[in-house]
Design a protein around this motif. Sequence first.
Motif, PDB file in Angstrom:
ATOM      1  N   LEU A  76      40.173  23.229  29.368  1.00  0.00           N
ATOM      2  CA  LEU A  76      40.052  24.618  28.915  1.00  0.00           C
ATOM      3  C   LEU A  76      39.211  25.436  29.896  1.00  0.00           C
ATOM      4  N   GLN A  77      38.199  24.832  30.468  1.00  0.00           N
ATOM      5  CA  GLN A  77      37.390  25.542  31.461  1.00  0.00           C
ATOM      6  C   GLN A  77      38.244  25.953  32.659  1.00  0.00           C
ATOM      7  N   VAL A  78      39.081  25.056  33.137  1.00  0.00           N
ATOM      8  CA  VAL A  78      39.969  25.379  34.266  1.00  0.00           C
ATOM      9  C   VAL A  78      40.896  26.532  33.905  1.00  0.00           C
ATOM     10  N   SER A  79      41.436  26.525  32.685  1.00  0.00           N
ATOM     11  CA  SER A  79      42.345  27.591  32.265  1.00  0.00           C
ATOM     12  C   SER A  79      41.629  28.934  32.165  1.00  0.00           C
ATOM     13  N   ALA A  83      42.483  32.303  34.298  1.00  0.00           N
ATOM     14  CA  ALA A  83      42.744  33.604  33.692  1.00  0.00           C
ATOM     15  C   ALA A  83      41.854  34.677  34.307  1.00  0.00           C
ATOM     16  N   ARG A  84      40.596  34.373  34.499  1.00  0.00           N
ATOM     17  CA  ARG A  84      39.668  35.364  35.060  1.00  0.00           C
ATOM     18  C   ARG A  84      40.046  35.722  36.498  1.00  0.00           C
ATOM     19  N   SER A  85      40.333  34.711  37.305  1.00  0.00           N
ATOM     20  CA  SER A  85      40.668  34.989  38.698  1.00  0.00           C
ATOM     21  C   SER A  85      41.979  35.765  38.816  1.00  0.00           C
ATOM     22  N   GLU A  86      42.941  35.461  37.947  1.00  0.00           N
ATOM     23  CA  GLU A  86      44.211  36.182  37.974  1.00  0.00           C
ATOM     24  C   GLU A  86      44.026  37.631  37.544  1.00  0.00           C
ATOM     25  N   ALA A  87      43.173  37.861  36.542  1.00  0.00           N
ATOM     26  CA  ALA A  87      42.916  39.226  36.088  1.00  0.00           C
ATOM     27  C   ALA A  87      42.305  40.055  37.211  1.00  0.00           C
ATOM     28  N   ILE A  88      41.337  39.464  37.922  1.00  0.00           N
ATOM     29  CA  ILE A  88      40.702  40.174  39.034  1.00  0.00           C
ATOM     30  C   ILE A  88      41.717  40.447  40.135  1.00  0.00           C
ATOM     31  N   LYS A  89      42.546  39.465  40.415  1.00  0.00           N
ATOM     32  CA  LYS A  89      43.532  39.625  41.491  1.00  0.00           C
ATOM     33  C   LYS A  89      44.561  40.700  41.165  1.00  0.00           C
ATOM     34  N   ARG A  90      44.932  40.832  39.888  1.00  0.00           N
ATOM     35  CA  ARG A  90      45.996  41.756  39.493  1.00  0.00           C
ATOM     36  C   ARG A  90      45.500  43.188  39.319  1.00  0.00           C
ATOM     37  N   GLY A  91      44.202  43.396  39.198  1.00  0.00           N
ATOM     38  CA  GLY A  91      43.695  44.760  39.153  1.00  0.00           C
ATOM     39  C   GLY A  91      43.254  45.211  37.780  1.00  0.00           C
ATOM     40  N   SER A  92      42.795  46.450  37.729  1.00  0.00           N
ATOM     41  CA  SER A  92      42.140  46.962  36.527  1.00  0.00           C
ATOM     42  C   SER A  92      43.087  47.143  35.348  1.00  0.00           C
ATOM     43  N   ASP A  93      44.397  47.253  35.595  1.00  0.00           N
ATOM     44  CA  ASP A  93      45.300  47.468  34.477  1.00  0.00           C
ATOM     45  C   ASP A  93      45.883  46.150  33.953  1.00  0.00           C
ATOM     46  N   ALA A  94      45.410  45.032  34.489  1.00  0.00           N
ATOM     47  CA  ALA A  94      45.975  43.728  34.085  1.00  0.00           C
ATOM     48  C   ALA A  94      45.056  43.040  33.092  1.00  0.00           C
ATOM     49  N   ARG A  95      45.661  42.346  32.149  1.00  0.00           N
ATOM     50  CA  ARG A  95      44.930  41.482  31.234  1.00  0.00           C
ATOM     51  C   ARG A  95      45.587  40.112  31.252  1.00  0.00           C
ATOM     52  N   VAL A  96      44.771  39.119  31.458  1.00  0.00           N
ATOM     53  CA  VAL A  96      45.281  37.758  31.419  1.00  0.00           C
ATOM     54  C   VAL A  96      44.623  37.064  30.238  1.00  0.00           C
ATOM     55  N   THR A  97      45.453  36.523  29.367  1.00  0.00           N
ATOM     56  CA  THR A  97      44.977  35.981  28.104  1.00  0.00           C
ATOM     57  C   THR A  97      45.150  34.467  28.054  1.00  0.00           C
ATOM     58  N   VAL A 134      55.009  39.503  28.235  1.00  0.00           N
ATOM     59  CA  VAL A 134      54.152  38.375  28.621  1.00  0.00           C
ATOM     60  C   VAL A 134      54.809  37.588  29.757  1.00  0.00           C
ATOM     61  N   THR A 135      53.955  37.070  30.646  1.00  0.00           N
ATOM     62  CA  THR A 135      54.409  36.193  31.720  1.00  0.00           C
ATOM     63  C   THR A 135      53.482  34.982  31.752  1.00  0.00           C
ATOM     64  N   ARG A 136      54.021  33.818  31.503  1.00  0.00           N
ATOM     65  CA  ARG A 136      53.193  32.614  31.441  1.00  0.00           C
ATOM     66  C   ARG A 136      52.769  32.165  32.841  1.00  0.00           C
ATOM     67  N   LEU A 137      51.498  31.781  32.946  1.00  0.00           N
ATOM     68  CA  LEU A 137      50.954  31.253  34.193  1.00  0.00           C
ATOM     69  C   LEU A 137      50.655  29.759  34.091  1.00  0.00           C
ATOM     70  N   GLU A 138      50.299  29.294  32.914  1.00  0.00           N
ATOM     71  CA  GLU A 138      49.959  27.889  32.712  1.00  0.00           C
ATOM     72  C   GLU A 138      50.133  27.542  31.241  1.00  0.00           C
ATOM     73  N   VAL A 139      50.716  26.371  30.974  1.00  0.00           N
ATOM     74  CA  VAL A 139      50.848  25.856  29.611  1.00  0.00           C
ATOM     75  C   VAL A 139      50.178  24.485  29.577  1.00  0.00           C
ATOM     76  N   ARG A 200      30.596  28.325  31.566  1.00  0.00           N
ATOM     77  CA  ARG A 200      29.772  27.162  31.867  1.00  0.00           C
ATOM     78  C   ARG A 200      29.910  26.145  30.742  1.00  0.00           C
ATOM     79  N   VAL A 201      29.663  24.888  31.075  1.00  0.00           N
ATOM     80  CA  VAL A 201      29.797  23.791  30.118  1.00  0.00           C
ATOM     81  C   VAL A 201      28.415  23.204  29.864  1.00  0.00           C
ATOM     82  N   THR A 202      28.120  22.941  28.611  1.00  0.00           N
ATOM     83  CA  THR A 202      26.871  22.280  28.255  1.00  0.00           C
ATOM     84  C   THR A 202      27.135  21.343  27.081  1.00  0.00           C
ATOM     85  N   ARG A 203      26.251  20.396  26.896  1.00  0.00           N
ATOM     86  CA  ARG A 203      26.373  19.442  25.788  1.00  0.00           C
ATOM     87  C   ARG A 203      25.099  19.471  24.963  1.00  0.00           C
TER      88      ARG A 203
END
Length: 213
Positions: A76-79, A83-97, A134-139, A200-203
């Motif tokens: 889930l951390q990788v996903s 999502a965050r990196s894709e949103a930044i790459k696509r610009g201010s009008d993009a949302r990656v969920t 919607v356009t899937r990037l990862e399942v 970030r991940v913590t236990r």
Amino acid sequence: MPFFDLHLPVAATGLSGAAAESALLRHRPAPRWCRGFTLIETMIVVVVVGILAAVAAPTMTDMFRTMRLSAATSALQVSLNLARSEAIKRGSDARVTVAANGTAGAWTNGWTVFVDNTTTANAALGPTADDATVTRLEVVAAPTGPVTYSQSGGTNYFIYSGRGRLIDAAGAAVLGRTVWFSDGPSELFCLVITNTGRVRVTRVPNAGTCPTN
């Protein structure tokens, strides 16, 4: 214990030649190293192995549980980072969920990373096909083994703005979110998503509480 000397004269055996030597070899006691184990020795080995197995079993169970929860958390951390990196790459009008799959909307059903042009994060469900909204990037498939989850907040999705920040479906800033995986008496494996969108991940101990930011 009788002992037969192979160096006795052949006449002492009452036989002659090769027959005498063969008779002596048949009656010679086997060396100690090739006589095998006695019943008592075998039983002692079985008891020792049983004790070691009983001691090691809980440790092995904990190890497999930790590996299973760590794998789910890392996936889930990788996903989320994708999502965050894709949103930044696509610009201010993009949302990656990142939204949970299935009608239950639980993270234990797996999740999907997709470009989101809807106003509801696709009703909080991972899409099963691409379309105009919607356009899937990862399942990602459901985690293996018994894994339970909890989360802060009531929504089963995360949305990133074009600036890489965590927002809700209306575009308002989200201060922070947490998802955590566990299994019975295990530690809580916490994924903390800050308001800047970083993960970030913590236990924490089973009776503890995951941080929210």
